[in-house]
Design an enzyme around this catalytic site. Sequence first.
Site, PDB file in Angstrom:
ATOM      1  N   SER A  38       0.804  -1.230   0.000  1.00 29.70           N
ATOM      2  CA  SER A  38       0.000   0.000   0.000  1.00 29.70           C
ATOM      3  C   SER A  38       0.836   1.279   0.000  1.00 29.70           C
ATOM      4  O   SER A  38       0.320   2.345  -0.306  1.00 29.70           O
ATOM      5  CB  SER A  38      -0.962   0.014   1.186  1.00 29.70           C
ATOM      6  OG  SER A  38      -0.270   0.225   2.393  1.00 29.70           O
ATOM      7  N   LYS A 104       0.962   4.543   6.816  1.00 28.35           N
ATOM      8  CA  LYS A 104       0.236   5.388   5.858  1.00 28.35           C
ATOM      9  C   LYS A 104       0.814   6.797   5.873  1.00 28.35           C
ATOM     10  O   LYS A 104       1.628   7.154   6.704  1.00 28.35           O
ATOM     11  CB  LYS A 104      -1.255   5.455   6.208  1.00 28.35           C
ATOM     12  CG  LYS A 104      -1.951   4.103   6.260  1.00 28.35           C
ATOM     13  CD  LYS A 104      -2.027   3.444   4.909  1.00 28.35           C
ATOM     14  CE  LYS A 104      -2.570   2.026   5.022  1.00 28.35           C
ATOM     15  NZ  LYS A 104      -2.461   1.285   3.800  1.00 28.35           N
TER      16      LYS A 104
END
Length: 182
Positions: A38, A104
Amino acid sequence: MKVLKQVWNWFGSIAISFILVVFLGVFVFQSTKVMGHSMDPTLHDAQRVYVSKLSHTFNYEPNYEDIVIIDSRVELKRTFKNDLMDSPLLSLFIKGDDKHVWIKRVIGKPGDRLELKDDKMYRNGELLDEPYINEAMRANGNKQWTVPADHIFVMGDNRNNSMDSRIIGFIPLDHVLGKKLF
C-alpha cells in the site's frame, strides 16, 4: 555463596536491560516491518522502517505528508496495555496480531475539508501535489470528508491498492503510534 551472588547480579542486569528496552520500544523508538504494497513506491513489502514514538508519547499532531504507523482498529479505545502489546520485544513473548498496525501518509488534519474529485485529491479547495504516489488514482466517483477534531485522514501512496481512511474512516490521534524516521 559467591556463585549465587554472581548469578543474582547477572539476573539483575538482564532484568534492567529488558525493562529499558521495553521502555524505549513503547515510548521512544522502535522498528517495524512494512506488510504489503500500500505504500509503494515509497516503502516496499518487508522493508524495515524506524519509527519515533515521541509523537504518540507526547500527543503531537503529525504534519501533512508525514508517514505514520497507526492502529487501524479505529473503534477501539487505546490503552497503555495496547502500547505494551504492540511493543516488538514483548510480541516475541506474547503472541499477538500486528496486522492492525498500518503504515500510511497523513493527508488531512483536524478541520480539513478533503475532496476526491476526478481521481485527484483536494485539501481545503487546493489540489494536492503528490509526487510520491505510485500511479494515478482510479476512484469510483467523487467523495468529500471533513476531518473531525482529534483525528487525521491517512492514505497509502499506492492509492489503487490501499486500505486507508477512505475505507476505515478517520484515525483518532491516540491511534497514531509513531512517525517514520528513516
